[in-house]
Design an enzyme around this catalytic site. Sequence first.
Site, PDB file in Angstrom:
ATOM      1  N   GLU A 132       0.423  -1.264  -0.031  1.00  0.00           N
ATOM      2  CA  GLU A 132      -0.221  -0.114  -0.124  1.00  0.00           C
ATOM      3  C   GLU A 132       1.168   1.357  -0.234  1.00  0.00           C
ATOM      4  OE1 GLU A 132      -0.757  -3.018   1.982  1.00  0.00           O
ATOM      5  OE2 GLU A 132      -2.709  -2.657   1.925  1.00  0.00           O
ATOM      6  N   PHE A 144     -11.790  -7.793  13.267  1.00  0.00           N
ATOM      7  CA  PHE A 144     -10.980  -8.565  12.523  1.00  0.00           C
ATOM      8  C   PHE A 144     -10.249  -7.029  11.664  1.00  0.00           C
ATOM      9  CE2 PHE A 144      -9.216 -10.507   8.881  1.00  0.00           C
ATOM     10  CZ  PHE A 144      -7.725 -10.622   9.241  1.00  0.00           C
ATOM     11  N   GLN A 145      -8.845  -6.642  11.620  1.00  0.00           N
ATOM     12  CA  GLN A 145      -8.860  -6.170  10.737  1.00  0.00           C
ATOM     13  C   GLN A 145      -9.273  -4.055  10.911  1.00  0.00           C
ATOM     14  OE1 GLN A 145      -8.135  -7.487   6.559  1.00  0.00           O
ATOM     15  NE2 GLN A 145      -6.428  -7.635   6.826  1.00  0.00           N
TER      16      GLN A 145
END
Length: 580
Positions: free
Chosen positions: A70, A132-133
């Site tokens: 990213e 999650f995330q």
Amino acid sequence: MKVEAKMDPQATEQAAKTEKPRTGADLLIELLEEQDVDTVFGYPGGAVLPIYDAMYRADREFKHILTRHEQGAIFAAEGYARVTGKTGVVIATSGPGATNLITGITDAMMDSLPLVIFTGQVAKTVIGTDAFQESDVLGITTPITKYNYQVDDVRDLPRVVSEAFHIASTGRPGPVVIDIPKNIAEALPEGIFSREFNLPGYQPTTKPNPKQIVKVLRALENAKKPLILAGAGVLFAGATEELKQFAERSEVPVVNTLLGLGNFPGTHPLSLGMGGMHGSYAANMAMYECDYLINIGARFDDRLTGNLDHYAPNAKVAHIDIDPAEIGKNVVTEIPVVADAKEALQALLANEVKPVDHAEWHAHIEVNKEKYPLWYEHDDKEGISPQWLVKKIHEHTDGNAIVTTDVGQNQMWAAQFYTLDKPNNWASSGGLGSMGFGFPAAIGAQLGRPDDVVVSINGDGGFQMNLQELILLKQWNLPVKVIILNNCALGMVRQWQEDFYDERYSESLLDMNPDFVKLAESYGVRGMKIEEEADVDAALEDIFSYDGPVLADFRIIPKERVLPIVAPGKGIHQMLGVEK
Ligand SMILES: Cc1ncc(C[n+]2csc(CCOP(=O)(O)OP(=O)(O)O)c2C)c(N)n1
Ligand SMILES: [Mg+2]
């Protein structure tokens, strides 16, 4: 929509047949088209899957560039934005995808680059549960964005997207984040929603106050030693022609900032080149000695000013800036002008100014330019001289290449010796000084300006921070010329340790480096290693006549230093290494 990976044709057909109701994600893709987005840099993941699915199904003509990290995506978007003037667009998933963008967002904020960044977010029902995330993208990016949003209702999406592109690209440009919870991307919007927005609190002043313009000119008539400091604001405003006319009309010399390079022709007789820590002696002495300093679109950053107690001590200061927060922030300013640089320069040119004879000042500056030019030792004993090599690259590209740099010595040598006459051909990480910037930025620049020669100048250290993006050169057939100024060191760190830490080279020597030629080849890119100055011309001839990407590992003099230098805490008139 161009899908880059080759899909099984049967599967593609199957997918196209799958009827799906229009989702928030589909709407988002439509909105990107409305904004004329032609290139998106990104990376998928769980929370953005609906957006990637919509991209796949959509019949849109924009490129999605799947970088391999990213950070590569956001630096590429910055390079794209810098050389095209368009807004760079990035998409990443929630959590680690979003946090991998943080350095790039900060970089864009400090260097005023227009970006719109979409981050996936966990669904609204689980926000705040450490799902999650999940990461608090709004919280994390608030101090590093010009503005940020989390979309709460799919019906807001059209307005938010229009607003974000407006905010990113107007006034002082900057990054805007739009965090999109998964349930919003999956929502089923019905009807047509307004794109209209009303931002009473965000109305950048672009037109200068005419009284202030007159003050700028009257002070110019009274000045004996006037000087212009020209920053990147001139480039953002597209005001290079006006700057040239203004400088020529009153014969005022021009100093550039690092990020402003190219806004005034570097070979113009009135150009003093770059000022600051590694600026030219003539530029720094002019800033020290001038009695009137007109700053146009620069932010008086500390790398430029050195110790503020000694910065332009005898000067009356005028500062033209679209961001009022910059005026008076670092340097006491007698004549503030809040305006777009182009509008201000046009207003200055529309008013008469009495010609003043500055012959003495010019003669003095000429002596400094002639007596103390940028210099370097040049004997081919221990490797290739990096400064000489940059000049050679200039020669082989007629000074017309787009140059992106990494951070460190390579950046400063490129800034000092690749003299730019044209605007918007330079991308470098100035404010944040982010290693790993230069190579992905070159990829973005080449995608934005496919017909131009793009040269990416890197150190051996910084290149390794985003080398994974080499595959994009092969995948998209981008003829970027990757130059590594290989000194087997974190050269700038080594230089500071030599000068300020008694040569204790703590963790700055890269005695273990990969074989860059093999590395390039493993990514399907042509690699070369050049060790002798005698081979440089032939290598450059080959590199620039070759119709494809090349990575060239130039072995430079390992202990070469960037000079002159304003040591930390010193005034810009106290430069070291001005002469051999
Ligand atoms: C992400 C990041 N980490 C650390 C630094 C500090 N730093 C500035 S220059 C430099 C050395 C760069 O080495 P190299 O890329 O080989 O370039 P050179 O100075 O040798 O040309 C370092 C570590 C930085 N600017 N950015
Ligand atoms: Mg190095």
